[in-house]
Design a protein around this motif. Structure first.
Motif, mmCIF file in Angstrom:
data_model
loop_
_atom_site.group_PDB
_atom_site.id
_atom_site.type_symbol
_atom_site.label_atom_id
_atom_site.label_comp_id
_atom_site.label_asym_id
_atom_site.label_seq_id
_atom_site.Cartn_x
_atom_site.Cartn_y
_atom_site.Cartn_z
ATOM 1 N N SER A 94 0.830 -1.213 0.000
ATOM 2 C CA SER A 94 0.000 0.000 0.000
ATOM 3 C C SER A 94 0.861 1.259 0.000
ATOM 4 O O SER A 94 0.505 2.263 -0.628
ATOM 5 N N THR A 95 1.991 1.206 0.683
ATOM 6 C CA THR A 95 2.909 2.354 0.672
ATOM 7 C C THR A 95 3.408 2.629 -0.731
ATOM 8 O O THR A 95 3.455 3.781 -1.180
ATOM 9 N N LEU A 96 3.760 1.575 -1.456
ATOM 10 C CA LEU A 96 4.226 1.744 -2.832
ATOM 11 C C LEU A 96 3.144 2.369 -3.703
ATOM 12 O O LEU A 96 3.420 3.261 -4.525
ATOM 13 N N LEU A 97 1.910 1.947 -3.520
ATOM 14 C CA LEU A 97 0.813 2.499 -4.306
ATOM 15 C C LEU A 97 0.612 3.982 -3.999
ATOM 16 O O LEU A 97 0.377 4.788 -4.901
ATOM 17 N N ARG A 98 0.715 4.347 -2.737
ATOM 18 C CA ARG A 98 0.534 5.751 -2.350
ATOM 19 C C ARG A 98 1.696 6.616 -2.851
ATOM 20 O O ARG A 98 1.500 7.785 -3.187
ATOM 21 N N VAL A 99 2.883 6.059 -2.916
ATOM 22 C CA VAL A 99 4.009 6.779 -3.518
ATOM 23 C C VAL A 99 3.742 7.000 -5.002
ATOM 24 O O VAL A 99 3.949 8.094 -5.538
ATOM 25 N N ALA A 100 3.259 5.961 -5.684
ATOM 26 C CA ALA A 100 2.962 6.076 -7.112
ATOM 27 C C ALA A 100 1.889 7.122 -7.377
ATOM 28 O O ALA A 100 1.907 7.796 -8.411
ATOM 29 N N ALA A 101 0.957 7.282 -6.435
ATOM 30 C CA ALA A 101 -0.124 8.259 -6.591
ATOM 31 C C ALA A 101 0.314 9.683 -6.253
ATOM 32 O O ALA A 101 -0.437 10.626 -6.488
ATOM 33 N N GLY A 102 1.501 9.836 -5.696
ATOM 34 C CA GLY A 102 1.955 11.155 -5.274
ATOM 35 C C GLY A 102 1.436 11.564 -3.916
ATOM 36 O O GLY A 102 1.526 12.736 -3.544
ATOM 37 N N LEU A 103 0.915 10.609 -3.133
ATOM 38 C CA LEU A 103 0.386 10.909 -1.806
ATOM 39 C C LEU A 103 1.458 10.829 -0.722
ATOM 40 O O LEU A 103 1.277 11.378 0.363
ATOM 41 N N ILE A 104 2.551 10.129 -1.008
ATOM 42 C CA ILE A 104 3.694 10.052 -0.095
ATOM 43 C C ILE A 104 4.934 10.450 -0.871
ATOM 44 O O ILE A 104 5.187 9.921 -1.966
#
Length: 277
Positions: A42-52
């Motif tokens: 989930s962290t990787l997905l949020r990084v990909a989305a620009g949220l982290i």
């Protein structure tokens, strides 16, 4: 390249969540992230989305960093379905599906048609006027999927769809519906990156699978390259899962348990019997 991560590292307090992850996702691809609980999916997905924002490394969506993109431009480039999509306010299903778009007055008829199409595709036709807080967990999840699809289709086919456990609350028929929609988005020229826990679903639908383990990229490749006894043993500690090949699709599948080699345990009298091979 629609999405590219280079040497991404994320740390939260003293815990290393992602450690030097590099990943490329071209247009037209449906890629699935799998791994044990706490692997960093989930962290990787949020990084990909620009949220982290990563501590180190770079993220590019169609060549641009999410950090430098205005929020509206970022919203036009990607949309994400998160695991947590609770809504306390009493919106209708139709209102939720339309939330991802700010339409001018001249575009409201088009938006209504798009909402209708996406609710039909997600199995929610006839639910338009329902209060979203009265829906089941699976229905609510699909209402938010409709919102995400409307957001992306308003912009056009070349967009990035990010899904975090999109079938966690779905029965098997709706699992197939949701994953078919994800594959169709990629086939139209977009790209999709999804987190799944079910390895058999990942093997059945993904073009490529990315395996994370303890914040690191363990391996990536086609389902046939990934779903091996070595990977299952190294990452999931499954020693007797017996990967097989589906005769019609030629895709791999597993029996996800160690019972095939365990001694038979006698059921107490009056309970259901154990089933062995």
């Amino acid at each position: 390249m629609m999405l590219r991560l280079e040497n991404v590292t994320v740390r939260r307090q003293d815990r290393l969540l992602l450690d030097g992850i590099s990943l490329s996702l071209p247009a037209g691809a449906f890629t699935v992230i799998v791994g044990p609980n706490g692997a960093g999916k989930s962290t990787l997905l949020r990084v990909a989305a620009g949220l982290i924002r990563p501590e180190r490394g770079t993220v590019r969506i169609d060549g641009q960093s999410p950090d430098t993109m205005p929020s509206m431009r970022l919203a036009r480039s990607r949309a994400m379905l998160t695991q947590d999509h609770a809504i306390e306010a009493r919106f209708t299903v139709q209102d939720v599906a339309a939330m991802g778009v700010v339409a001018p007055s001249s575009g409201r008829a088009r938006l209504r048609r798009m909402v209708e199409v996406c609710l039909t595709e997600t199995g929610l036709r006839g639910y338009e006027g329902r209060d979203v807080t009265t829906l089941s967990g699976g229905e609510r999840q699909r209402a938010h999927l409709a919102r995400v699809l409307v957001q992306l289709r308003w912009q056009g086919p070349r967009t990035l769809l990010l899904l975090d456990e999109p079938v966690s609350a779905q029965d098997i028929a709706h699992q197939m519906r949701v994953l078919s929609l994800a594959k169709a988005h990629a086939a139209r020229g977009g790209a999709c990156l999804a987190v799944l826990h079910d390895l058999n679903l990942a093997a059945a639908c993904a073009d490529r699978i990315v395996v994370l383990d303890r914040g690191r990229l363990h391996i990536e490749g086609t389902p046939a390259q990934i779903l091996t006894q070595d990977m299952l043993s190294d990452v999931f500690s499954l020693e007797f899962s017996r990967p097989g090949i589906h005769r019609e699709t030629m895709r791999p599948y597993i029996l996800p348990h160690d019972l095939v080699s365990s001694p038979i345990v006698q059921a107490p009298k009056g309970t259901l019997p154990c089933i062995s091979q």
